[in-house]
Design an enzyme around this catalytic site. Sequence first.
Site, PDB file in Angstrom:
ATOM      1  N   LYS A 259      66.056 114.665   5.445  1.00 30.74           N
ATOM      2  CA  LYS A 259      67.290 115.536   4.950  1.00 30.74           C
ATOM      3  C   LYS A 259      68.495 115.244   5.669  1.00 30.74           C
ATOM      4  O   LYS A 259      69.593 115.590   5.500  1.00 30.74           O
ATOM      5  CB  LYS A 259      66.986 117.099   4.460  1.00 30.74           C
ATOM      6  CG  LYS A 259      66.751 117.820   5.625  1.00 30.74           C
ATOM      7  CD  LYS A 259      66.395 119.258   5.481  1.00 30.74           C
ATOM      8  CE  LYS A 259      65.947 120.031   6.494  1.00 30.74           C
ATOM      9  NZ  LYS A 259      65.810 121.463   6.125  1.00 30.74           N
TER      10      LYS A 259
ATOM     11  N   ILE B 273      64.229 129.545  24.446  1.00 29.20           N
ATOM     12  CA  ILE B 273      63.257 130.207  24.412  1.00 29.20           C
ATOM     13  C   ILE B 273      61.900 129.893  23.525  1.00 29.20           C
ATOM     14  O   ILE B 273      61.208 130.583  23.021  1.00 29.20           O
ATOM     15  CB  ILE B 273      63.615 131.875  24.447  1.00 29.20           C
ATOM     16  CG1 ILE B 273      64.264 132.060  23.123  1.00 29.20           C
ATOM     17  CG2 ILE B 273      64.525 132.397  25.567  1.00 29.20           C
ATOM     18  CD1 ILE B 273      64.672 133.460  22.932  1.00 29.20           C
TER      19      ILE B 273
ATOM     20  N   HIS C  39      54.108  96.899  45.900  1.00 27.21           N
ATOM     21  CA  HIS C  39      54.590  97.531  47.083  1.00 27.21           C
ATOM     22  C   HIS C  39      55.969  96.824  47.419  1.00 27.21           C
ATOM     23  O   HIS C  39      56.063  95.737  47.202  1.00 27.21           O
ATOM     24  CB  HIS C  39      53.595  97.125  48.264  1.00 27.21           C
ATOM     25  CG  HIS C  39      54.182  97.538  49.678  1.00 27.21           C
ATOM     26  ND1 HIS C  39      54.197  98.875  50.095  1.00 27.21           N
ATOM     27  CD2 HIS C  39      54.824  96.898  50.598  1.00 27.21           C
ATOM     28  CE1 HIS C  39      54.840  98.884  51.268  1.00 27.21           C
ATOM     29  NE2 HIS C  39      55.229  97.729  51.549  1.00 27.21           N
TER      30      HIS C  39
HETATM   31  P1  NAI Z   1      60.079 126.298  26.457  1.00 24.58           P
HETATM   32  O1  NAI Z   1      58.794 127.075  25.722  1.00 24.58           O
HETATM   33  O2  NAI Z   1      59.612 125.190  27.303  1.00 24.58           O
HETATM   34  O3  NAI Z   1      60.719 127.638  27.320  1.00 24.58           O
HETATM   35  C1  NAI Z   1      61.042 128.781  26.981  1.00 24.58           C
HETATM   36  C2  NAI Z   1      61.092 129.809  28.120  1.00 24.58           C
HETATM   37  O4  NAI Z   1      61.696 131.007  27.659  1.00 24.58           O
HETATM   38  C3  NAI Z   1      59.710 130.309  28.747  1.00 24.58           C
HETATM   39  O5  NAI Z   1      59.599 130.390  30.036  1.00 24.58           O
HETATM   40  C4  NAI Z   1      59.692 131.584  28.066  1.00 24.58           C
HETATM   41  O6  NAI Z   1      59.009 132.383  29.120  1.00 24.58           O
HETATM   42  C5  NAI Z   1      61.180 132.071  28.165  1.00 24.58           C
HETATM   43  N1  NAI Z   1      61.595 133.009  27.401  1.00 24.58           N
HETATM   44  C6  NAI Z   1      61.072 133.440  25.945  1.00 24.58           C
HETATM   45  N2  NAI Z   1      61.642 134.518  25.504  1.00 24.58           N
HETATM   46  C7  NAI Z   1      62.525 134.973  26.600  1.00 24.58           C
HETATM   47  C8  NAI Z   1      63.413 136.046  26.702  1.00 24.58           C
HETATM   48  N3  NAI Z   1      63.394 136.837  25.695  1.00 24.58           N
HETATM   49  N4  NAI Z   1      64.117 136.079  27.615  1.00 24.58           N
HETATM   50  C9  NAI Z   1      63.934 135.472  28.779  1.00 24.58           C
HETATM   51  N5  NAI Z   1      63.202 134.298  28.736  1.00 24.58           N
HETATM   52  C10 NAI Z   1      62.264 134.265  27.603  1.00 24.58           C
HETATM   53  O7  NAI Z   1      60.877 126.400  25.367  1.00 24.58           O
HETATM   54  P2  NAI Z   1      62.357 125.430  25.468  1.00 24.58           P
HETATM   55  O8  NAI Z   1      62.900 125.127  26.835  1.00 24.58           O
HETATM   56  O9  NAI Z   1      63.183 126.028  24.527  1.00 24.58           O
HETATM   57  O10 NAI Z   1      61.994 123.914  24.766  1.00 24.58           O
HETATM   58  C11 NAI Z   1      61.516 123.706  23.631  1.00 24.58           C
HETATM   59  C12 NAI Z   1      60.527 122.738  23.383  1.00 24.58           C
HETATM   60  O11 NAI Z   1      61.165 121.316  23.575  1.00 24.58           O
HETATM   61  C13 NAI Z   1      59.319 122.543  24.363  1.00 24.58           C
HETATM   62  O12 NAI Z   1      58.050 122.492  23.572  1.00 24.58           O
HETATM   63  C14 NAI Z   1      59.390 121.380  25.188  1.00 24.58           C
HETATM   64  O13 NAI Z   1      58.290 120.986  25.707  1.00 24.58           O
HETATM   65  C15 NAI Z   1      60.318 120.353  24.223  1.00 24.58           C
HETATM   66  N6  NAI Z   1      61.163 119.758  25.369  1.00 24.58           N
HETATM   67  C16 NAI Z   1      60.842 118.723  25.942  1.00 24.58           C
HETATM   68  C17 NAI Z   1      61.561 118.066  26.912  1.00 24.58           C
HETATM   69  C18 NAI Z   1      60.846 116.972  27.816  1.00 24.58           C
HETATM   70  O14 NAI Z   1      60.004 116.553  27.382  1.00 24.58           O
HETATM   71  N7  NAI Z   1      61.403 116.725  28.748  1.00 24.58           N
HETATM   72  C19 NAI Z   1      62.913 118.409  27.034  1.00 24.58           C
HETATM   73  C20 NAI Z   1      63.177 119.445  25.994  1.00 24.58           C
HETATM   74  C21 NAI Z   1      62.642 120.023  25.173  1.00 24.58           C
END
Ligand code: NAI
Length: 453
Positions: free
Chosen positions: A32, A265, A439
């Site tokens: 979409k 979050i 290396h």
């Molecule tokens: P995340 O799950 O990595 O982190 C969310 C964080 O927010 C956690 O530490 C949690 O404790 C905190 N949190 C939750 N509710 C809260 C609140 N009310 N107040 C304060 N802190 C709170 O989620 P994020 O950063 O949004 O990433 C989402 C997804 O995207 C993940 O599954 C990640 O693996 C993926 N992603 C992967 C990347 C990579 O591989 N380099 C780059 C960006 C995203």
Amino acid sequence: MYDLIIIGGGPAGYNAAERASESGLKTLVIEKRAMGGVCLNEGCIPTKTLLYSAKIYDYAKHSDAYGVTFEGAKIDHAKVIDRKGKVVKMLVSGVEAKMKKHGVEVVKAAAVIKEKTADGFTVEADGKEYQAKNLLICTGSEAAVPPIPGLREAVAAGFAKTNREILDMKEVPKELVIIGGGVIGLEMASYFNSIGSHVRVIEMLDHIAGPTDGEISALLLKTYKKKGIEFLLKAKVTSVGKDCVNYELDGKEQSAKADVVLVSIGRRANSAGIGLENIGVITERGAIVTSDTCATNVPGVYAAGDVNGKIMLAHTAYREGEVAINNILGKKDRVNYNSIPSVIYTNPEVASVGETQESVKAKGLDAKVESFTMNYSGRYIAENEGGDGIVKLIIDKKHRTILGVHMFGTYASEIIYGAAMMVEKEMRVEDVHKLVFPHPTVSEVIREALHMI
Ligand code: NAI
């Protein structure tokens, strides 16, 4: 009648479409928005484009130690965003070209699964009905915006942004408050800190970077505090105002003024509104329940990528899409969720695969855990004045198999796939001794560390 309809053209969907089509399945993708999904349009690729510009700028600012002086290095955020747009456009058109080359049909519309028929399934899109023997659902995920008082209103007003909107913001906020110290929060904190914003990260846990190895998460925290990012740990956001985020810390109500707020979050699977209930696909907390073959509870229906809520990473999605296609073709295949690497593209980078110090303890595994400085690599020393990078190994004591590898330092993102192979193939320490590492490279720290453990 198609052999396969794929709903969603992100990494899970477009990669599966290529594999399906080259194996002779008549395939239709229904998408979409733009092909490429979150990864290409508002996730992996755009953020890496921004972070690369920040890295060049950081190098320019800190080049004196290497005998190089740049006068008046500047970064133009609006130009960085424009370049990001070009990179995304190029890659999205690349995916569209791949679909054409592989003879995959693409319909640009929202799909709704209508019913299960005697020979398969009916899907409606743009007022037309399409039939297929199999379905692969790859509808991805979107940023979670929980009912914190004032947060949804702040998102609607543009004061609070998700990963989607922040990547198109052309102004540099003076005060950026990030809710959530996970992967998205940290990568964006890294970028905006580098380009001059004052960044505060509000995280409810007592550590950043979620399930990352504790020692590495602590190192990252130390490094980022040194760079000037403020972390408010164990802080609970209570409400979002018109120009501030209110939170509770140590039992006290406090407030952080902001020009812009980033909400990072976690993410929610996109499973609503696609007609799953019409064919009885089971979901759990919004995510489609799948096995490690990516099959759902309905025969002929598979789900790959973020929508199954397992490991929300583009490379997991690629593999899941392939596994689903193999199973549709009658070839047995499974995803090994234990050997999927993960990377946080901060500067320095964090990369991990397999068990962590915390997970072996929780599982009661008898493992040896040891950290080694990256200074064992000559190239690391040559390129990192005062660097404090580490590689951490988790080794099964009895069998000497490599259970986990965790890295903090330059090139970690490019090296980790080698460690993922060691974990996937259940290699023993002595097996890796027979491998030759080039290396001088930073990857050699793994070889050195495996000789010392
Ligand atoms: P995340 O799950 O990595 O982190 C969310 C964080 O927010 C956690 O530490 C949690 O404790 C905190 N949190 C939750 N509710 C809260 C609140 N009310 N107040 C304060 N802190 C709170 O989620 P994020 O950063 O949004 O990433 C989402 C997804 O995207 C993940 O599954 C990640 O693996 C993926 N992603 C992967 C990347 C990579 O591989 N380099 C780059 C960006 C995203």
